[in-house]
Design an enzyme around this catalytic site. Sequence first.
Site, short mmCIF file in Angstrom:
data_model
loop_
_atom_site.label_atom_id
_atom_site.label_comp_id
_atom_site.label_asym_id
_atom_site.label_seq_id
_atom_site.Cartn_x
_atom_site.Cartn_y
_atom_site.Cartn_z
N ASN A 1 -0.36 8.06 -7.05
CA ASN A 1 -0.58 9.51 -7.00
C ASN A 1 0.33 10.24 -7.98
OD1 ASN A 1 -2.44 10.85 -4.90
ND2 ASN A 1 -1.70 9.00 -3.90
N SER B 1 0.84 -1.20 0.00
CA SER B 1 0.00 0.00 0.00
C SER B 1 0.87 1.25 0.00
CB SER B 1 -0.94 -0.02 1.20
OG SER B 1 -0.19 0.13 2.39
N ARG C 1 0.45 3.56 -3.24
CA ARG C 1 -0.19 4.86 -3.01
C ARG C 1 0.65 5.98 -3.63
NH1 ARG C 1 0.01 4.88 2.01
NH2 ARG C 1 -1.99 3.88 2.36
#
Lengths: 156, 286
Positions: B214, B206, B210
């Site tokens: 992004n 994660s 992440r």
Amino acid sequence: MNITATLIAQIIAFVLLIWFVNKVLWGPMSAMLAERQKRIADGLAAAEKGKSDLELAEKRVQEQLQTAKIKAGEIVAQAEKRAGAMVEEARVTARVEGERLVTAAQAEIEREVNRAREQLRGQVGAVAVAGASRILKREIDAKSHNDVLNDVIAQI
Amino acid sequence: MSSEAAHDSGEKGTVEYIQHHLTNLCVGDCDPVTHQAAGFWAWHLDTIVISYLLAALIVIVGWRVGRSLNPNKPSGFQNFVEMVLDFVSNQVRDTFPGHNPLIAPLALTIFVWVFLMNAMDLVPVDLLPAIGAAIGIPYLKVVPTADLSTTLAMSLTVFVLVVYYSIKVKGPVGYLKMFLFHPFGKFFVPVNIVMTTIEELAKPLSLALRLFGNMFAGELVFLLIALIGGTLALGGGLSFLWGGLQVALDLGWLIFHLLVITLQAFIFMVLSIVYLGMAHTTADDH
């Protein structure tokens, strides 16, 4: 977008970078910050201590001033007392001395009077003899009338 | 380059433009046609070089600041570094239980390095690739954190540390117990093993995904905004309008992205601290 050997290169870079940041930047800087914090704390404590010291000293000065004032007052009072005593003593001494002088003068007068009387006595005898002999126109035997003469002299 | 690509071949040019900008400079085990990595042993030179340059920037600046520390009269830049350091230090103090001298420098490194790599997103999308093309570099993907290898490299390092400290603090038995009896107690051991394994593996994944997601998406949006300018030629009389739209959108996204890159760097740092903090708690209070 695949995971490639770049991963290995990045891990190496990351680990080295962590090591470096820890060694060169974080270590010295946090040590410096800690030291600065300690110094500031120390400085504040010292300032606080100085302030309290000053207060204490001022208090002590005040106390000493107070005692000095009291002492000075005591000394002045004592000196005044002493001065009074001295004046009194001088007065007493002077009176005694005066009295002594008066007594001595009186004694002197007494002595002078006695001496004069003594002298007078001696001369009165001679005057009486001379007077009597002139009255009687003849010599009076001083020896035979000594008793009478002495009697006259004693009456003076 | 964008306007040329769009002008030359319309729709196909647009896709090519985007694809070109999202392709790394691949060396090693690469597909010669698509220039994508074909196997594991491919090196994304652009990612490596740019991230290493940024790391070198940190090294040089850190060395210069660290060498000339002045506790009495901090210079302007030393103040700034002190501020960043204090900020990270506070985060560690707030979220990390106990004491470990490695955590704070790790957090600082993550924050600064990720922030700098993210900040490459703010460089105009065509600037560096155009310069690269001019000096003979065919592909250049500027943002290292938009490469999954970079983000995964960091999250895996953190993961290794998490496992290491878990075993060190809880003991090998304690660490094993965590897999066996957590989260459902001792009657669901098989389920527990699966659940905990997923939970543990989800942490680095994660973290990596992440940040990657992004940054990749952010870059893509920049590319799309840049493409608006590509319609200049098609728009003809409306070119002024399209140009204005591109500038406005670009500025808006740029300002928003300033927030995003800082936030993502911050999240990566805080989560790393939190995961390492969880590794430092004993089994009882887990």
